[in-house]
Design an enzyme around this catalytic site. Sequence first.
Site, short mmCIF file in Angstrom:
data_model
loop_
_atom_site.label_atom_id
_atom_site.label_comp_id
_atom_site.label_asym_id
_atom_site.label_seq_id
_atom_site.Cartn_x
_atom_site.Cartn_y
_atom_site.Cartn_z
N SER A 101 -9.69 -1.04 7.52
CA SER A 101 -9.25 -0.70 6.17
C SER A 101 -8.59 -1.84 5.41
O SER A 101 -8.35 -1.72 4.22
CB SER A 101 -8.30 0.49 6.20
OG SER A 101 -9.00 1.67 6.48
N SER A 140 -9.73 1.45 3.28
CA SER A 140 -8.96 2.28 2.36
C SER A 140 -7.90 1.52 1.57
O SER A 140 -7.26 2.07 0.67
CB SER A 140 -8.26 3.41 3.14
OG SER A 140 -7.33 2.87 4.08
N LYS A 189 0.84 -1.20 0.00
CA LYS A 189 0.00 0.00 0.00
C LYS A 189 0.87 1.25 0.00
O LYS A 189 1.92 1.28 0.66
CB LYS A 189 -0.91 -0.02 1.23
CG LYS A 189 -1.98 1.06 1.28
CD LYS A 189 -2.87 0.84 2.50
CE LYS A 189 -3.97 1.89 2.62
NZ LYS A 189 -4.82 1.66 3.81
#
Length: 522
Positions: A193, A169, A76
Amino acid sequence: MWGWTLREITRAFQEGRISPTELCQRCLSLIRKTAFLNAYITVTEELAMQQATAAEQRLQRGKSFGPLDGVPIAVKDNFSTAGVETTCASNMLKGYIPPFNATVVQRLLDQGAVLVGKTNLDEFAMGSGSIDGIFGPVRNPWGYSEQYRERFARDQKLEDSNWVIAGGSSGGSAVAVASQTCFASLGSDTGGSTRNPAAHCGIVGFKSSYGLLSRHGLIPLVNSMDVPGIMTRCVDDISTVLGTLAGHDPKDSTTIQDPFEPFELPDEIDVRNLSVGIPKEYHAPGLSSEVLKTWIKAADLFENAGARVVEVSLPHTQYSIVCYHVLCTTEVASNMARFDGLEYGHRSEIESSTEALYAATRHEGFNDAVRGRILAGNYFLLKQNYDHFFVKAQKVRRLIANDFLKVFGSGIDVLLTPTTLSDAFTYHEFIKEDNRTRSAQEDIFTQSVNLAGLPAVTVPTALSERGLPLSIQFIGRAFCDKQLLTVAKWFEQQMNFPHINIQGLLNHYNELHKPHNSVGAI
């Protein structure tokens, strides 16, 4: 090949059925073909091939070859990666190239993993849809799948507002694994997330006990809740990656002090002595009938296998969303204060005064969702509001943590809950609410786990009537991550969750976007 576990990939390397460079090339090729999903911000082709070549040379020399050697992984884009741009999907950090690796990234690379790219996210990981970053929204591959088109969207045009969100997210990391462009990915989990997008994308998403994984190099959102998350296609692979990442880090004082012993999950698992708790408060408003049916079916599965399944109470669950909002925004306000245009991040060209520079820099660098959280957090931290909001929220957090302690203290081994209220939304459905409201709705089953610092894992269970994934969440005792993953593996073994047909997905997308097709390009 795409159904292989990490250990099966290692065996394939050792037996000569495929080489690390060949596997890396296939993943990079698939990244290019699935670029319309927008899972990646940066694709590190040259670096990945260098790392794959080094792994291949180690293999040829007969060097020790671990379970992650030569395996393509994605990270990420809020984890620092030395020499690779790290943006948090924000104008504030666009162009920032860290001089060091996050500890969890470094540990993966030390074991020979191959970094194929940095994945897309909501700006600074604030959101539940992966639609608010500056590089555009992430698309869920299941929205292009044969199952989705056959069950739901056969006669629908795939307009810009009708594609399916990935969740957030860490949506890019989830899509990277679900679309088979890598075999494991790192996300971050502050209120769900990692588990939320994993559930929507039909993969396994794991949040460890707080302190088991180092946060050093993870650009912080909420320091007291942030945990690096792991996403893979099966539970066994979670334990493999966890064994590499977990343990004390002198650069993070919140990590465990005791040595961590990596573990393998057994193949034969007996759940007859297991006590499974069903929190009655998780029968939340808005819970879809399909998710409820899946939840009941999962509980029946354990009961029929001889486990003890009982209803339990977590009475302060109803306050977790409000508590999380206060604590999240106050820590966000503190963490984001460093981005002032002087030392860190983007700097505006408006320099008529220091105050004007601050205002312009933060307006240009942050989106509405981030600015809104900063504003709310600073309000809660005002001298006249501090005791009424922040101190009270900390007290409620303790009550929420105590609820879990009481339940686990009564003999319950794991909690069985939904992960999300429903299957994934289309983009048009999702944006009907603002970021803050949607985040509160989507994280209702996941936030309290972060408040309490407990481990949790979500496992794909079935497809909805629309052909989109539904998942079940397991919550365990603090630092009983092995027991939690063992239970999750048993549950996974009972499921027959289908893998997405990537070639079918590509064929469908290409058919939709032939030049003569009236559907607009995405």
